[in-house]
Design a protein around this motif. Sequence first.
Motif, PDB file in Angstrom:
ATOM      1  N   VAL A  15      15.486  38.583 -13.194  1.00  0.00           N
ATOM      2  CA  VAL A  15      14.739  39.774 -12.767  1.00  0.00           C
ATOM      3  C   VAL A  15      15.233  40.998 -13.524  1.00  0.00           C
ATOM      4  CG1 VAL A  15      14.275  41.322 -10.810  1.00  0.00           C
ATOM      5  CG2 VAL A  15      14.221  38.833 -10.478  1.00  0.00           C
ATOM      6  N   THR A  37      12.127  41.334 -16.375  1.00  0.00           N
ATOM      7  CA  THR A  37      11.022  41.989 -15.673  1.00  0.00           C
ATOM      8  C   THR A  37      11.236  43.495 -15.694  1.00  0.00           C
ATOM      9  OG1 THR A  37      11.867  42.246 -13.395  1.00  0.00           O
ATOM     10  CG2 THR A  37      11.155  40.029 -14.064  1.00  0.00           C
ATOM     11  N   HIS A  55      11.294  45.253 -13.114  1.00  0.00           N
ATOM     12  CA  HIS A  55      11.703  45.601 -11.755  1.00  0.00           C
ATOM     13  C   HIS A  55      13.196  45.362 -11.518  1.00  0.00           C
ATOM     14  CE1 HIS A  55       7.467  45.935 -11.185  1.00  0.00           C
ATOM     15  NE2 HIS A  55       7.260  44.630 -11.317  1.00  0.00           N
ATOM     16  N   LEU A 114      12.900  41.590  -6.482  1.00  0.00           N
ATOM     17  CA  LEU A 114      11.773  40.764  -6.082  1.00  0.00           C
ATOM     18  C   LEU A 114      12.136  40.083  -4.773  1.00  0.00           C
ATOM     19  CD1 LEU A 114      10.595  39.013  -9.397  1.00  0.00           C
ATOM     20  CD2 LEU A 114       9.616  41.033  -8.273  1.00  0.00           C
TER      21      LEU A 114
END
Length: 333
Positions: free
Chosen positions: A138, A142, A144, A147
Motif C-alpha cells: 500500500v 498505491t 494511499h 486500505l
Amino acid sequence: MDRRKFIHNTTLAGTGLATGATLLGCKNESGKVDAFAKAEKQSAFKPSPIAICTWNFSGATARAGELLSQGKSALDAVIAGVAVEEENEENSTVGIGATPDREGNVTLDACVMNPAGDCGAVLAVENIVNVAALARKVMEDTPHVILAGRGAEEYAYKAGFKKQPLLTEQRKLEWEEWLKTSNYKPAINVENHDTIGMLAIDGDGDIAGACTTSGLGYKMKGRVGDSPIIGSGLFLDNEVGGAVATGMGEEVLKTVGSFLIVELMRSGMSPQEACEEAVYRITRKNNRYKDFQVAYIAMNKSGDTGSFCIHKGFNMMKWQENKNDVIESKAFI
C-alpha cells in the motif's frame, strides 16, 4: 496603532522569537548543548545494525538480524522479521492462528514506515497472512496510506497475495468454548491481546518499523486498535528514532503514544525516559490503569534502546552483533 505599524512590530517580535529559538538551538545559560544539537550529533552516528521487537519473539529478531547482517535494508528486515510470527500458528495474536472476534472471524491489522517517513497500513483484513507486507505494498504501490476491510483484501489478491483462511481448528474450538459464557475481559500479559512491533537500524544507519496484530481476542466486529494507526502503534523519524506500542490499544490511541515518544526523544530524552513519560501520561489521565497493560519500546538514532510498561511481565527482544537477548522491561507498578 495603524496597520503598517502593527505588522512592523509583529515582524520584529517574530524575529525575536526566531532568534531566541536559534540561540536555544546552540547553548543554554550553563553552556550545555541542548536537544537540537544533541539530535544532530545522534543522526550523524551509525551504530552496528540492531533489531528490537515487543515480547519474547526471538525468531522474529533473529530473522531480521540475519537480513541486516547480509546488508539488507531496515525495511526488508522488519517485514521479514514480523512475518515469522504472522506465519506461526501457535501465536494467538498475530497472523494465521490468531484469536477471532466475537463472531468467529479473524481480522488482521498492520502498518509500516520507511526511513523517508512514508507509511502504509491495512485494517480489518481477512484471509491474508502477511499483512505487514501488504501494508508495505500500500505504501509503495498505491497513492494511499490506509486500505481497510474488503478493499484491502481485494487489493492483496491483485498484488499477488494468496487467499488463506486464518481461523485454525484450535482457535475455533477455543472460540466455541468462549461462546458459552461470552465473558470479555482481556487478561494482563496473557497473549490474547498483544502484537508484534519491530524497529531496525541497518548498516546505512536508517530506521524502519512494522507493527502487525489480530487485535483484541473476541473483540467486536470491526474493532481496530492502535497497531495499524501511524503515530499510535508505530512512529519513527529517521533523524531521531522510533517507537512501537503493545497492550490495550484504546489507551495508546488516546495519547498517540509512539509519536509522543519520538517527539520526547527529539527534545533530548533518552528512549528509556521517553517510554516512561509516555506510560506516565496514561496513568495520570486514567485511574483505571491497574486494569490494563500498555507497553512501549523505543530506539534512537544512536542505537540506544528503552522499554517501559504499566504492569510487570513485559519484555522486548534485542538483536545486535549476532546476539539475541531478552530484556525485561521496568514497570510503573
